[in-house]
Design a protein around this motif. Structure first.
Motif, PDB file in Angstrom:
ATOM      1  N   SER B  48       0.754  -1.242  -0.009  1.00 29.24           N
ATOM      2  CA  SER B  48      -0.030   0.003  -0.015  1.00 29.24           C
ATOM      3  C   SER B  48       0.991   1.180  -0.102  1.00 29.24           C
ATOM      4  O   SER B  48       0.436   2.436   0.035  1.00 29.24           O
ATOM      5  N   GLY B  49       2.219   0.940  -0.091  1.00 29.62           N
ATOM      6  CA  GLY B  49       3.008   2.224   0.035  1.00 29.62           C
ATOM      7  C   GLY B  49       3.501   3.023   1.266  1.00 29.62           C
ATOM      8  O   GLY B  49       3.686   4.042   1.187  1.00 29.62           O
ATOM      9  N   LYS B  50       3.403   2.266   2.406  1.00 33.42           N
ATOM     10  CA  LYS B  50       3.737   2.627   3.629  1.00 33.42           C
ATOM     11  C   LYS B  50       5.261   3.142   3.683  1.00 33.42           C
ATOM     12  O   LYS B  50       5.518   4.504   3.943  1.00 33.42           O
ATOM     13  N   SER B  51       6.011   2.144   3.183  1.00 36.48           N
ATOM     14  CA  SER B  51       7.444   2.444   3.557  1.00 36.48           C
ATOM     15  C   SER B  51       7.827   3.349   2.441  1.00 36.48           C
ATOM     16  O   SER B  51       8.784   4.176   2.835  1.00 36.48           O
ATOM     17  N   THR B  52       7.123   3.489   1.288  1.00 35.59           N
ATOM     18  CA  THR B  52       7.576   4.499   0.269  1.00 35.59           C
ATOM     19  C   THR B  52       7.305   5.808   0.732  1.00 35.59           C
ATOM     20  O   THR B  52       8.077   6.898   0.476  1.00 35.59           O
ATOM     21  N   LEU B  53       6.307   5.913   1.289  1.00 38.20           N
ATOM     22  CA  LEU B  53       5.725   7.262   2.043  1.00 38.20           C
ATOM     23  C   LEU B  53       7.063   7.797   2.882  1.00 38.20           C
ATOM     24  O   LEU B  53       7.106   8.834   2.750  1.00 38.20           O
ATOM     25  N   LEU B  54       7.291   6.779   3.658  1.00 39.39           N
ATOM     26  CA  LEU B  54       8.221   7.225   4.551  1.00 39.39           C
ATOM     27  C   LEU B  54       9.424   7.543   3.994  1.00 39.39           C
ATOM     28  O   LEU B  54      10.114   8.482   4.485  1.00 39.39           O
ATOM     29  N   ARG B  55       9.897   6.822   2.895  1.00 39.48           N
ATOM     30  CA  ARG B  55      11.084   7.353   1.943  1.00 39.48           C
ATOM     31  C   ARG B  55      10.965   8.590   1.686  1.00 39.48           C
ATOM     32  O   ARG B  55      11.939   9.200   1.461  1.00 39.48           O
ATOM     33  N   PHE B  94      15.825   1.995  10.087  1.00 37.47           N
ATOM     34  CA  PHE B  94      15.569   1.254   8.895  1.00 37.47           C
ATOM     35  C   PHE B  94      15.054  -0.163   9.167  1.00 37.47           C
ATOM     36  O   PHE B  94      15.524  -0.605  10.228  1.00 37.47           O
ATOM     37  N   GLN B  95      14.326  -0.948   8.307  1.00 42.46           N
ATOM     38  CA  GLN B  95      13.673  -1.876   8.683  1.00 42.46           C
ATOM     39  C   GLN B  95      14.507  -3.025   9.272  1.00 42.46           C
ATOM     40  O   GLN B  95      14.255  -3.629  10.109  1.00 42.46           O
ATOM     41  N   ASN B  96      15.702  -2.973   8.472  1.00 37.96           N
ATOM     42  CA  ASN B  96      16.740  -4.309   8.799  1.00 37.96           C
ATOM     43  C   ASN B  96      17.717  -3.834   9.579  1.00 37.96           C
ATOM     44  O   ASN B  96      18.815  -4.261   9.677  1.00 37.96           O
ATOM     45  N   GLY B  97      17.614  -2.404  10.188  1.00 36.59           N
ATOM     46  CA  GLY B  97      18.646  -1.967  10.959  1.00 36.59           C
ATOM     47  C   GLY B  97      19.561  -0.967   9.955  1.00 36.59           C
ATOM     48  O   GLY B  97      19.939   0.019  10.415  1.00 36.59           O
ATOM     49  N   ALA B  98      20.120  -1.652   9.037  1.00 36.57           N
ATOM     50  CA  ALA B  98      21.209  -0.966   8.007  1.00 36.57           C
ATOM     51  C   ALA B  98      22.002  -0.447   8.752  1.00 36.57           C
ATOM     52  O   ALA B  98      22.606   0.624   8.570  1.00 36.57           O
ATOM     53  N   LEU B 172      10.689   5.716  12.132  1.00 36.13           N
ATOM     54  CA  LEU B 172      10.686   4.162  12.368  1.00 36.13           C
ATOM     55  C   LEU B 172      10.103   3.318  11.346  1.00 36.13           C
ATOM     56  O   LEU B 172       8.863   3.515  11.239  1.00 36.13           O
ATOM     57  N   ASP B 173      11.000   2.577  10.595  1.00 39.29           N
ATOM     58  CA  ASP B 173      10.337   1.539   9.551  1.00 39.29           C
ATOM     59  C   ASP B 173      10.184   0.186  10.300  1.00 39.29           C
ATOM     60  O   ASP B 173      11.158  -0.332  10.570  1.00 39.29           O
ATOM     61  N   GLU B 174       8.859  -0.201  10.535  1.00 39.00           N
ATOM     62  CA  GLU B 174       8.750  -1.425  11.208  1.00 39.00           C
ATOM     63  C   GLU B 174       9.632  -1.663  12.525  1.00 39.00           C
ATOM     64  O   GLU B 174      10.439  -2.555  12.510  1.00 39.00           O
ATOM     65  N   PRO B 175       9.549  -0.831  13.362  1.00 36.84           N
ATOM     66  CA  PRO B 175      10.285  -0.822  14.549  1.00 36.84           C
ATOM     67  C   PRO B 175      10.266  -2.167  15.375  1.00 36.84           C
ATOM     68  O   PRO B 175      11.077  -2.525  15.916  1.00 36.84           O
ATOM     69  N   THR B 176       9.189  -2.820  15.319  1.00 33.73           N
ATOM     70  CA  THR B 176       9.005  -3.983  16.279  1.00 33.73           C
ATOM     71  C   THR B 176       8.954  -5.269  15.145  1.00 33.73           C
ATOM     72  O   THR B 176       8.845  -6.450  15.686  1.00 33.73           O
ATOM     73  N   SER B 177       8.920  -5.279  13.984  1.00 35.67           N
ATOM     74  CA  SER B 177       9.031  -6.332  13.293  1.00 35.67           C
ATOM     75  C   SER B 177      10.169  -7.280  13.621  1.00 35.67           C
ATOM     76  O   SER B 177      11.235  -7.015  13.736  1.00 35.67           O
ATOM     77  N   GLY B 178      10.109  -8.739  13.665  1.00 33.79           N
ATOM     78  CA  GLY B 178      11.282  -9.609  13.879  1.00 33.79           C
ATOM     79  C   GLY B 178      11.426  -9.583  15.299  1.00 33.79           C
ATOM     80  O   GLY B 178      12.388 -10.124  15.975  1.00 33.79           O
TER      81      GLY B 178
END
Lengths: 377, 260
Positions: B48-55, B94-98, B172-178
């Motif tokens: 749905s473009g959530k992360s895209t919007l964040l970027r 970033f989602q995976n920390g980066a 914060l991109d998916e701060p709690t995922s994983g």
């Protein structure tokens, strides 16, 4: 609010008058440099209660709060009780947060860098470990290879074919060009000397023997170490970093069978072929130069070549090729598997891979020369 | 803490943002405002473009149309070297920390300080350690490399790096995922505390309904390239819009829907 205040709040200052400390300005990251220096060189009274008046502080962030916190900590450690007044509501909550969450300033003292002996020891041990790992990998590769050869149907031939194309066919131009030039250079350098003695015809011996016995296999191996060995390391290293190797394992594919054995087989096939090709193109380079500089015609040259290069020399040169192929493939793959951890490790191990392959190739070549002269062939 | 649109100082304003990837339309006119000091969550289904919007908000991606204003300044399509002020005042997790794999944890956290300030080496080291502490990590992890950390620790280290410059807005991109539920709850607490103490504005993209109930002041639901709903979870849970219902009626949605 916080930062706009910081920009308008003026420089952070601290002043000591008697037993009172007046702080003011914006204690925020952008302006802390001077405050830090000032704090480090401040002459604090040895005893007695110090009162910190924070009324003039217009803004505070975690960096400023840390400086404040650190100062209080050192004073209290030094036996100097401290009282804080006039700290705003917002600033207080930041200071509290930093105090709760940050380690005690004492803990932050850098653990001195290791001494010369320790560094040397660690380095040496790392090399020993790497050497042992390499032996282990060599054994693993050998078993995987034998296992594959015992059941050829399980070998992934499409990957072998792909390797023959990328490592062999695609390298034809560069190997050909460099071998040709090498033949030209040998003929020229040798020809200059031979001409003095009127021994022009021996240029065929010179070019033929040195190309076939030494330079063609060596040149091919060095080019392939740079071209193909590095690519092996980068490929496997990247897969290692992105956990693709683990993914292969998890679906029951042995990385050895998929990634190492086809490369090894491919190089075993390709290296001797490339070496023969380099022999021919190198000698062609010699022929061209001999004709142009020494007046030795192509027919004469090739006539002489037949006597100059015996089958033994030819086979010795050709026999080195699979050995070099083994070195390039195992070192390249081994370094790839060691590149876990990050992109930077991949680049480092790629460099190591090329350096080690070239080093080993030259050492092994020297060992061959010594052994053959010892055996008298 | 305002739940209604229109009051409070807007630090981020999106106006009619359009985004396409090739022929795929991601956003067709997204308009929203994020107020200072709130925790603003963006949710929506996959793609749905959530992360895209964040970027786009952090100017890592240029929208095909519309404007993105941060602190009242247009950032969409600005050249990288003219955005340093933005980099200085925002932090991104970033989602995976980066995290930079070649640097230790403490070097990762120090990196923004080194780039943007002229502080003494010792102070940078101390401040980086403080940020690690703020993110809930022990100083023991400081000399470790990212690949030696667990997923949760890596997230925290990345958060410490995002906080390095004391940003005003934290993305914060998916701060709690994983993360496991305990770790996820810890991170939520941390974000709340940072917001309350530091007055941070937080913009997060998340799927985690627990997080949304616990920390989000306002939630924007994206669907079909548009903003379909905006409000506190309590308000959203009463809406009947199909996209919003979809979001709440997954199994996890029902479970979390029982939250107060």
């Amino acid at each position: 609010m916080k930062n706009s205040a910081a920009r308008e709040g003026g420089h952070p200052t601290i002043e000591l008058t008697g037993a009172e400390v007046h702080c003011s300005g914006a204690w925020t990251l952008s302006a802390l440099s001077r405050l830090d220096r000032q704090l480090r060189s401040m002459q604090w009274p040895k005893t007695g209660l110090l009162v910190f008046d924070m009324g003039g502080v217009t803004a505070m962030d975690t960096a400023g709060a840390w400086l404040f916190q650190r100062t209080l900590f050192h004073l209290e450690q030094g036996g100097c009780p401290v009282k804080v007044v006039g700290l705003g509501e917002e600033a207080r909550s930041i200071v509290d947060l930093v105090r709760d969450r940050s380690p005690a300033p004492g803990l932050l003292a850098e653990s001195g860098s290791p001494g010369f002996l320790e560094i040397t020891g660690r380095r040496a041990w790392r090399h020993v470990e790497e050497g042992l790992d390499f032996l282990f990998f060599l054994g693993e590769t050998a078993t995987a290879l034998l296992r594959s050869l015992a059941r050829p149907a399980r070998i992934r031939w499409q990957f072998v074919g792909f390797n023959i194309q990328t490592a062999g066919f695609d390298a034809l131009v560069i190997v050909g060009l460099l071998s040709f030039l090498l033949g030209v250079v040998i003929a020229y350098q040798g020809g200059v000397q031979l001409r003095y003695y009127g021994a022009n015809i021996f240029v065929a011996d010179l070019v033929g023997l040195s190309m076939v016995r030494e330079f063609a296999p060596l040149m091919t191996a060095i080019i392939l170490a740079g071209r193909t060995g590095s690519a092996y390391t980068a490929e496997i290293g990247t897969m290692q970093v992105t956990e693709e190797i683990d993914a292969l394992r998890s679906i029951g594919v042995a990385p050895m069978d998929l990634l190492v054995v086809p490369k090894l087989l491919g190089l075993f096939l390709v290296m001797p072929l490339l070496t023969v090709y380099a022999d021919m193109v190198g000698i062609a380079g010699g022929v061209v130069m001999a004709g142009a500089m020494l007046g030795v015609s192509a027919i004469t040259f090739l006539d002489r070549l037949e006597y100059a290069v015996d089958l033994t020399s030819y086979l010795i040169g050709l026999g080195k090729a699979p050995v070099f192929a083994g070195i390039i493939a195992t070192v390249g793959c081994f370094q790839g598997f060691r590149a876990y951890g990050g992109a930077e490790r991949v680049s480092r191990h790629t460099t190591i891979s090329v350096v080690q392959s070239v080093f080993l190739i030259i050492v092994v070549d020297a060992a061959f020369s010594v052994t053959f002269s010892w055996l008298g062939i | 803490m305002q739940h209604e649109d229109g009051n409070g100082e807007a630090v981020i304003e999106l106006n009619e943002v359009h985004t396409r990837f090739g022929s795929r339309v991601v956003h067709q006119g997204v308009t929203m405002r994020v107020h200072r000091g709130e925790i603003f969550a963006i949710v929506g289904g996959s793609g749905s473009g959530k992360s895209t919007l964040l970027r786009e908000m952090v100017a890592l991606l240029k929208p095909n149309g519309g404007s993105v204003r941060i602190f009242g300044r247009e950032v969409a399509g600005e050249a990288e070297d003219r955005l340093l002020w933005l980099r200085r005042r925002t932090g991104v997790l970033f989602q995976n920390g980066a995290l930079f794999g070649g640097l230790t944890v403490i070097e990762n956290v120090s990196a923004p300080l080194r780039e943007h300030t002229r502080l003494a080496e010792a102070l940078i080291h101390e401040l980086a350690a403080v940020k690690l502490g703020l993110a809930g990590l022990d100083v023991e992890v400081a000399p470790m490399y990212p690949n030696e950390l667990s997923g949760g620790m890596r997230k925290r280290a990345a958060l410490a790096r995002a906080l390095a410059l004391d940003p005003e807005i934290l993305f914060l991109d998916e701060p709690t995922s994983g993360l496991d539920p305990v770790n996820a709850e810890g991170l939520d607490e941390l974000v709340l505390r940072l917001k309350n103490s530091l007055g941070l504005t937080v913009v997060m993209v998340t799927h985690d309904l627990d997080t949304l109930w616990r920390v989000a002041d306002r939630v924007a639901v994206l669907g079909d390239g548009r903003l379909v709903a905006l409000g506190h979870m309590r308000e959203l849970s009463l809406l009947s819009h199909p996209r919003v219902r979809e979001f709440f009626q997954g199994v996890r949605g029902r479970r979390s829907g029982l939250h107060p």
